[in-house]
Design a protein around this motif. Sequence first.
Motif, PDB file in Angstrom:
ATOM      1  N   TYR A 127       0.816  -1.199   0.000  1.00  0.00           N
ATOM      2  CA  TYR A 127       0.000   0.000   0.000  1.00  0.00           C
ATOM      3  C   TYR A 127       0.858   1.261   0.000  1.00  0.00           C
ATOM      4  CZ  TYR A 127      -3.813  -3.114   1.385  1.00  0.00           C
ATOM      5  OH  TYR A 127      -4.742  -4.115   1.414  1.00  0.00           O
ATOM      6  N   THR A 128       2.147   1.146   0.307  1.00  0.00           N
ATOM      7  CA  THR A 128       3.036   2.280   0.480  1.00  0.00           C
ATOM      8  C   THR A 128       4.326   2.060  -0.308  1.00  0.00           C
ATOM      9  OG1 THR A 128       4.042   1.304   2.438  1.00  0.00           O
ATOM     10  CG2 THR A 128       2.104   2.685   2.788  1.00  0.00           C
ATOM     11  N   ASN A 129       5.221   3.066  -0.272  1.00  0.00           N
ATOM     12  CA  ASN A 129       6.517   2.913  -0.928  1.00  0.00           C
ATOM     13  C   ASN A 129       7.482   2.083  -0.102  1.00  0.00           C
ATOM     14  OD1 ASN A 129       5.872   4.457  -3.173  1.00  0.00           O
ATOM     15  ND2 ASN A 129       6.540   6.364  -2.235  1.00  0.00           N
ATOM     16  N   THR A 130       7.358   2.143   1.212  1.00  0.00           N
ATOM     17  CA  THR A 130       8.292   1.466   2.103  1.00  0.00           C
ATOM     18  C   THR A 130       7.569   0.383   2.890  1.00  0.00           C
ATOM     19  OG1 THR A 130       7.889   3.102   3.850  1.00  0.00           O
ATOM     20  CG2 THR A 130       9.738   3.505   2.350  1.00  0.00           C
ATOM     21  N   ARG A 131       8.349  -0.584   3.373  1.00  0.00           N
ATOM     22  CA  ARG A 131       7.781  -1.656   4.160  1.00  0.00           C
ATOM     23  C   ARG A 131       7.559  -1.182   5.602  1.00  0.00           C
ATOM     24  NH1 ARG A 131       7.626  -6.224   1.451  1.00  0.00           N
ATOM     25  NH2 ARG A 131       7.219  -7.396   3.366  1.00  0.00           N
ATOM     26  N   ALA A 132       6.748  -1.917   6.320  1.00  0.00           N
ATOM     27  CA  ALA A 132       6.316  -1.487   7.645  1.00  0.00           C
ATOM     28  C   ALA A 132       7.464  -1.419   8.635  1.00  0.00           C
ATOM     29  CB  ALA A 132       5.228  -2.425   8.170  1.00  0.00           C
ATOM     30  N   TYR A 241     -11.152   5.795  -2.051  1.00  0.00           N
ATOM     31  CA  TYR A 241     -12.181   6.814  -2.217  1.00  0.00           C
ATOM     32  C   TYR A 241     -12.678   6.937  -3.649  1.00  0.00           C
ATOM     33  CZ  TYR A 241      -8.347   9.873  -3.778  1.00  0.00           C
ATOM     34  OH  TYR A 241      -7.280  10.413  -4.452  1.00  0.00           O
ATOM     35  N   SER A 242     -12.055   6.197  -4.582  1.00  0.00           N
ATOM     36  CA  SER A 242     -12.550   6.114  -5.955  1.00  0.00           C
ATOM     37  C   SER A 242     -12.105   4.785  -6.540  1.00  0.00           C
ATOM     38  CB  SER A 242     -12.026   7.286  -6.804  1.00  0.00           C
ATOM     39  OG  SER A 242     -10.642   7.137  -7.059  1.00  0.00           O
ATOM     40  N   ALA A 243     -12.494   4.541  -7.786  1.00  0.00           N
ATOM     41  CA  ALA A 243     -12.163   3.262  -8.407  1.00  0.00           C
ATOM     42  C   ALA A 243     -10.678   3.099  -8.665  1.00  0.00           C
ATOM     43  CB  ALA A 243     -12.935   3.116  -9.721  1.00  0.00           C
ATOM     44  N   ASN A 244      -9.933   4.207  -8.719  1.00  0.00           N
ATOM     45  CA  ASN A 244      -8.506   4.109  -9.043  1.00  0.00           C
ATOM     46  C   ASN A 244      -7.607   4.831  -8.050  1.00  0.00           C
ATOM     47  OD1 ASN A 244      -9.283   6.683  -9.723  1.00  0.00           O
ATOM     48  ND2 ASN A 244      -7.994   6.785 -11.551  1.00  0.00           N
ATOM     49  N   ALA A 245      -8.108   5.160  -6.853  1.00  0.00           N
ATOM     50  CA  ALA A 245      -7.280   5.890  -5.893  1.00  0.00           C
ATOM     51  C   ALA A 245      -7.630   5.486  -4.471  1.00  0.00           C
ATOM     52  CB  ALA A 245      -7.448   7.398  -6.069  1.00  0.00           C
ATOM     53  N   SER A 246      -6.610   5.469  -3.617  1.00  0.00           N
ATOM     54  CA  SER A 246      -6.818   5.151  -2.211  1.00  0.00           C
ATOM     55  C   SER A 246      -5.772   5.869  -1.376  1.00  0.00           C
ATOM     56  CB  SER A 246      -6.737   3.642  -1.969  1.00  0.00           C
ATOM     57  OG  SER A 246      -5.422   3.164  -2.174  1.00  0.00           O
ATOM     58  N   VAL A 247      -6.064   6.008  -0.087  1.00  0.00           N
ATOM     59  CA  VAL A 247      -5.133   6.614   0.855  1.00  0.00           C
ATOM     60  C   VAL A 247      -4.939   5.643   2.015  1.00  0.00           C
ATOM     61  CG1 VAL A 247      -6.975   7.829   2.093  1.00  0.00           C
ATOM     62  CG2 VAL A 247      -4.622   8.677   2.225  1.00  0.00           C
ATOM     63  N   HIS A 277      -0.477   7.750  -0.554  1.00  0.00           N
ATOM     64  CA  HIS A 277      -1.573   7.897  -1.520  1.00  0.00           C
ATOM     65  C   HIS A 277      -1.238   7.082  -2.762  1.00  0.00           C
ATOM     66  CE1 HIS A 277      -3.938   9.818  -4.786  1.00  0.00           C
ATOM     67  NE2 HIS A 277      -4.851   9.907  -3.833  1.00  0.00           N
ATOM     68  N   ASN A 278      -2.203   6.315  -3.216  1.00  0.00           N
ATOM     69  CA  ASN A 278      -2.020   5.422  -4.361  1.00  0.00           C
ATOM     70  C   ASN A 278      -2.992   5.824  -5.463  1.00  0.00           C
ATOM     71  OD1 ASN A 278      -2.116   3.234  -6.170  1.00  0.00           O
ATOM     72  ND2 ASN A 278      -1.537   1.783  -4.575  1.00  0.00           N
ATOM     73  N   PHE A 287       0.970   5.472  -9.438  1.00  0.00           N
ATOM     74  CA  PHE A 287       1.806   6.509  -8.856  1.00  0.00           C
ATOM     75  C   PHE A 287       1.519   6.545  -7.356  1.00  0.00           C
ATOM     76  CE2 PHE A 287       2.368  11.159  -7.842  1.00  0.00           C
ATOM     77  CZ  PHE A 287       3.760  11.152  -7.922  1.00  0.00           C
ATOM     78  N   ILE A 288       2.560   6.304  -6.530  1.00  0.00           N
ATOM     79  CA  ILE A 288       2.393   6.221  -5.085  1.00  0.00           C
ATOM     80  C   ILE A 288       3.266   7.277  -4.425  1.00  0.00           C
ATOM     81  CG2 ILE A 288       2.441   4.716  -3.069  1.00  0.00           C
ATOM     82  CD1 ILE A 288       2.964   3.039  -6.324  1.00  0.00           C
ATOM     83  N   THR A 289       2.659   8.101  -3.592  1.00  0.00           N
ATOM     84  CA  THR A 289       3.409   9.084  -2.810  1.00  0.00           C
ATOM     85  C   THR A 289       3.305   8.715  -1.326  1.00  0.00           C
ATOM     86  OG1 THR A 289       1.472  10.522  -2.771  1.00  0.00           O
ATOM     87  CG2 THR A 289       3.141  10.955  -4.445  1.00  0.00           C
ATOM     88  N   GLU A 290       4.348   9.095  -0.580  1.00  0.00           N
ATOM     89  CA  GLU A 290       4.394   8.696   0.827  1.00  0.00           C
ATOM     90  C   GLU A 290       5.121   9.752   1.658  1.00  0.00           C
ATOM     91  OE1 GLU A 290       5.602   4.562   2.086  1.00  0.00           O
ATOM     92  OE2 GLU A 290       7.338   5.669   2.834  1.00  0.00           O
ATOM     93  N   PHE A 291       4.581  10.021   2.833  1.00  0.00           N
ATOM     94  CA  PHE A 291       5.243  10.875   3.812  1.00  0.00           C
ATOM     95  C   PHE A 291       5.338  10.093   5.108  1.00  0.00           C
ATOM     96  CE2 PHE A 291       5.172  13.981   7.292  1.00  0.00           C
ATOM     97  CZ  PHE A 291       6.250  14.782   6.933  1.00  0.00           C
TER      98      PHE A 291
END
Length: 311
Positions: A127-132, A241-247, A277-278, A287-291
């Motif tokens: 779900y993210t760029n980095t592992r837990a 929150y949509s068919a092609n995006a999630s947080v 965000h995916n 495209f995946i962004t992560e903070f």
Amino acid sequence: SAFIAASSFSFAEIALTENFSVEGFIDTSYNDSSAGDASFNLNEVEVSFLFDAGAVSAQIDVDYTNSTRVTSVTQDEDGAVTSTSDDQMEGDLDQAFISYDTMGVTVSVGGMDSQLGFEAFEAPGLYTNTRAYGNSQLPGTDLGIKVTKQLDEVSSLGVAFIDEGSFLGDESAAGDTAIEVAYGRDLGNGFGAFVGYRSDVNSDDLINAYVTYETGAWLFAAEIADGEDDTDLQLLANYAYSANASVTLRYTTEENDGDGLNGLDAGDDRDQVTLAHNLALADNLSFITEFKDNGNDDDEHEFGAALLFTF
């Protein structure tokens, strides 16, 4: 199934013949942090060769990862040592195994990923760029034999007998045998549960358990990995929150009781909070962004943006 539903990734599985196909992915990312160490990386390229002939199947995963190689080491008159290095892609086998299905039982032999762990082993399942966990005590890939059985419509059992470190792993552990048992069950009403146990010849026991809950566009998960000296915890919430995006919001804590497995001093803990965000730009491109607050004492933060292509 939860990973597939939430990630919006698609594997094309290119069919070369009736029984032979290929799939894979390319993972690239840009990373920066408050420490000022920005970098652009080709993280991983993997190609999976899949053979399926009914009761008999096989899989070979060829993995190319980015690694740093020291090219030269010099020492000045004062004794100070300076090294130079460059990045290069190195190829290796990630998995290679044969499976045979008979009477509802699947027997697999070769180098296989462990059954333990909530997170997927590859980028398309994350779900993210980095592992837990920064340095997870959960096992990776070992050589062995695994027997799995679908007990009924809602539960399954897997038992693996493993030669640790013998498949492109920690060679210092080669020859150590282990047993791994995993049980998963769909509890109904959106709830699922998993419990796994692994013990090796040195009596290093590891218990891994997690529960999941899916309701509408939400997925919640809670995991614990409890070893001899360390305990790791993970809480995750994903909202499509949509068919092609999630947080995704993730909280992890790594507790070290003795041996510093997670890169911590004895008795220290590391708490991390990650927001990702995916966005699926196409069926095969995401495209995946992560903070992330990486949990260090200096309150260092990290940012990452990744493009993931699957085929």
